[in-house]
Scaffold this motif. Structure first.
Motif, PDB file in Angstrom:
ATOM      1  N   THR A  70      39.140   5.977  47.477  1.00 48.72           N
ATOM      2  CA  THR A  70      39.054   7.131  48.367  1.00 48.72           C
ATOM      3  C   THR A  70      38.334   6.786  49.657  1.00 48.72           C
ATOM      4  OG1 THR A  70      36.926   7.859  47.479  1.00 48.72           O
ATOM      5  CG2 THR A  70      38.925   8.634  46.345  1.00 48.72           C
ATOM      6  N   LEU A  71      38.421   7.701  50.604  1.00 47.47           N
ATOM      7  CA  LEU A  71      37.660   7.538  51.842  1.00 47.47           C
ATOM      8  C   LEU A  71      36.168   7.471  51.538  1.00 47.47           C
ATOM      9  CD1 LEU A  71      37.426   7.418  54.919  1.00 47.47           C
ATOM     10  CD2 LEU A  71      37.566   9.921  54.952  1.00 47.47           C
ATOM     11  N   ASN A  74      35.330   4.009  50.685  1.00 48.69           N
ATOM     12  CA  ASN A  74      35.268   3.176  51.886  1.00 48.69           C
ATOM     13  C   ASN A  74      33.940   3.373  52.605  1.00 48.69           C
ATOM     14  OD1 ASN A  74      37.848   2.235  51.425  1.00 48.69           O
ATOM     15  ND2 ASN A  74      38.822   3.553  52.942  1.00 48.69           N
ATOM     16  N   ARG A  98      42.905   2.654  61.675  1.00 49.16           N
ATOM     17  CA  ARG A  98      42.539   3.499  60.532  1.00 49.16           C
ATOM     18  C   ARG A  98      41.065   3.356  60.158  1.00 49.16           C
ATOM     19  NH1 ARG A  98      43.874   3.931  54.462  1.00 49.16           N
ATOM     20  NH2 ARG A  98      45.159   5.796  54.239  1.00 49.16           N
ATOM     21  N   ILE A 101      38.616   6.284  60.760  1.00 46.15           N
ATOM     22  CA  ILE A 101      38.385   7.351  59.787  1.00 46.15           C
ATOM     23  C   ILE A 101      37.153   7.030  58.957  1.00 46.15           C
ATOM     24  CG2 ILE A 101      39.407   8.697  57.928  1.00 46.15           C
ATOM     25  CD1 ILE A 101      42.154   7.612  58.835  1.00 46.15           C
ATOM     26  N   THR A 102      37.044   5.764  58.550  1.00 43.92           N
ATOM     27  CA  THR A 102      35.901   5.354  57.733  1.00 43.92           C
ATOM     28  C   THR A 102      34.604   5.422  58.515  1.00 43.92           C
ATOM     29  OG1 THR A 102      37.233   3.929  56.291  1.00 43.92           O
ATOM     30  CG2 THR A 102      34.886   3.434  56.456  1.00 43.92           C
ATOM     31  N   ALA A 105      33.377   8.942  58.836  1.00 48.70           N
ATOM     32  CA  ALA A 105      32.766   9.423  57.591  1.00 48.70           C
ATOM     33  C   ALA A 105      31.368   8.841  57.407  1.00 48.70           C
ATOM     34  CB  ALA A 105      33.656   9.078  56.401  1.00 48.70           C
ATOM     35  N   ASP A 203      44.100   7.902  50.589  1.00 48.40           N
ATOM     36  CA  ASP A 203      43.192   8.947  51.054  1.00 48.40           C
ATOM     37  C   ASP A 203      42.735   8.708  52.491  1.00 48.40           C
ATOM     38  OD1 ASP A 203      41.463  11.114  51.138  1.00 48.40           O
ATOM     39  OD2 ASP A 203      39.836  10.051  50.124  1.00 48.40           O
ATOM     40  N   VAL A 204      43.047   9.662  53.381  1.00 43.86           N
ATOM     41  CA  VAL A 204      42.568   9.590  54.768  1.00 43.86           C
ATOM     42  C   VAL A 204      41.594  10.724  55.064  1.00 43.86           C
ATOM     43  CG1 VAL A 204      44.570   8.346  55.660  1.00 43.86           C
ATOM     44  CG2 VAL A 204      44.600  10.855  55.610  1.00 43.86           C
ATOM     45  N   GLY A 205      41.117  11.387  54.022  1.00 45.87           N
ATOM     46  CA  GLY A 205      40.114  12.431  54.211  1.00 45.87           C
ATOM     47  C   GLY A 205      40.715  13.776  54.565  1.00 45.87           C
ATOM     48  N   ASP A 209      35.789  15.590  56.547  1.00 45.90           N
ATOM     49  CA  ASP A 209      35.576  14.232  57.051  1.00 45.90           C
ATOM     50  C   ASP A 209      35.793  14.113  58.559  1.00 45.90           C
ATOM     51  OD1 ASP A 209      35.163  12.987  54.390  1.00 45.90           O
ATOM     52  OD2 ASP A 209      37.232  13.639  54.090  1.00 45.90           O
TER      53      ASP A 209
END
Length: 282
Positions: A70-71, A74, A98, A101-102, A105, A203-205, A209
């Motif tokens: 999952t995000l 990460n 990408r 995104i991490t 978060a 999973d991209v949130g 997030d």
């Protein structure tokens, strides 16, 4: 004290792709550390069916080590790294594609570990979930759909995205090159393709997030635009910047532009390294 750059890769990628950039940063006297997110790098799944000759039917059913990642997983991986790096001085957290995104978060959860956050043509969601941005007008001219040409397996059944980056289909390869490295040679493109791994997590949130003003918004931030990117067009990059600035008008992005496609700056990293070195000295 000189900061350490912590580098977070994008989809289907790994720490390996940052090696040329890290070499340039080292030559300029800067420390850097590239993170492998869970299921990436030497944790990735490479089936014998992915080799030549390929068996795509069997490859589509091989379990993936990244399934279920999952995000949050990460972000936890990056936070673990930052906690150790922070002991040695300031930290500049850098995300590409990408990877944005991490790092968003991470910044929401632990802004105390980050002295500056840098997005290099990376997703920095504010108003929408990342998946929804793909339906927006700024993505109308995007070539990101080229990835669909190499997708195999059912993501819902596999629990992961799986692509055949070792395809010999000339049309698919041409689509990839135009989308991600149109300003590189065919040899550079094929070499980069061989750094990609076949699997990526799903999973991209969600809304929780997206960038949060009271955490993410307290960190000095930079956005590096890639002017020749056709997978995430400049119009979408500019939207990320506008949304971030609207969220925290007293802490706007420092904005820079590199003349590069989505991947050229990693193949020819000196301009990017010089830009990052300048950011570190600000």
């Amino acid at each position: 004290m000189s900061p350490t750059f912590v580098l977070v890769h994008g989809a289907f990628s790994s720490s390996f792709t940052f090696a040329p950039l890290q070499a340039e940063l080292a030559l300029q006297g800067h420390r850097s550390l590239a993170v492998d997110l869970p299921g990436h790098g030497f944790e990735a799944t490479y089936s014998a069916h992915y080799q030549a000759p390929q068996d795509l039917e069997k490859l589509a059913t091989v379990p993936s080590s990244i399934a279920g990642v999952t995000l949050a997983d990460n972000a936890a991986r990056v936070i673990e790294v930052l906690e150790r790096v922070k002991e040695h001085g300031p930290v500049i957290l850098v995300g590409h594609s990408r990877g944005g995104i991490t790092i968003t978060a991470v910044a929401n959860a632990r802004p105390d570990l980050i002295d500056r956050i840098v997005y290099i043509c990376a997703w920095a969601p504010v108003e929408l979930d990342v998946g929804d941005y793909y339906n927006e007008p700024e993505m109308a001219d995007s070539d990101a759909a080229a990835l669909a040409g190499a997708m195999i397996a059912n993501p819902a059944e596999l629990g992961a995205l799986r692509s055949n980056f070792r395809t010999a289909d000339a049309d698919v390869l041409a689509g990839f090159k135009h989308a991600f490295l149109a300003d590189g040679t065919d040899e550079e493109f094929l070499a980069f393709m061989n750094t990609f791994q076949p699997d990526e997590n799903l999973d991209v949130g969600g809304s929780a997030d997206r960038a949060q003003a009271d955490t993410w918004g307290t960190i000095p931030k930079t956005y590096v635009r890639l002017s020749e990117d056709t997978s995430c067009p400049p119009a979408m990059q500019d939207r990320m910047i506008r949304e971030g600035n609207a969220l925290t008008p007293d802490n706007p992005y420092q904005v820079h532009t590199l003349t590069s496609s989505h991947l050229r700056w990693l193949v020819h990293p000196r301009p990017a390294a010089e830009l990052l070195a300048g950011i570190a000295s600000d």
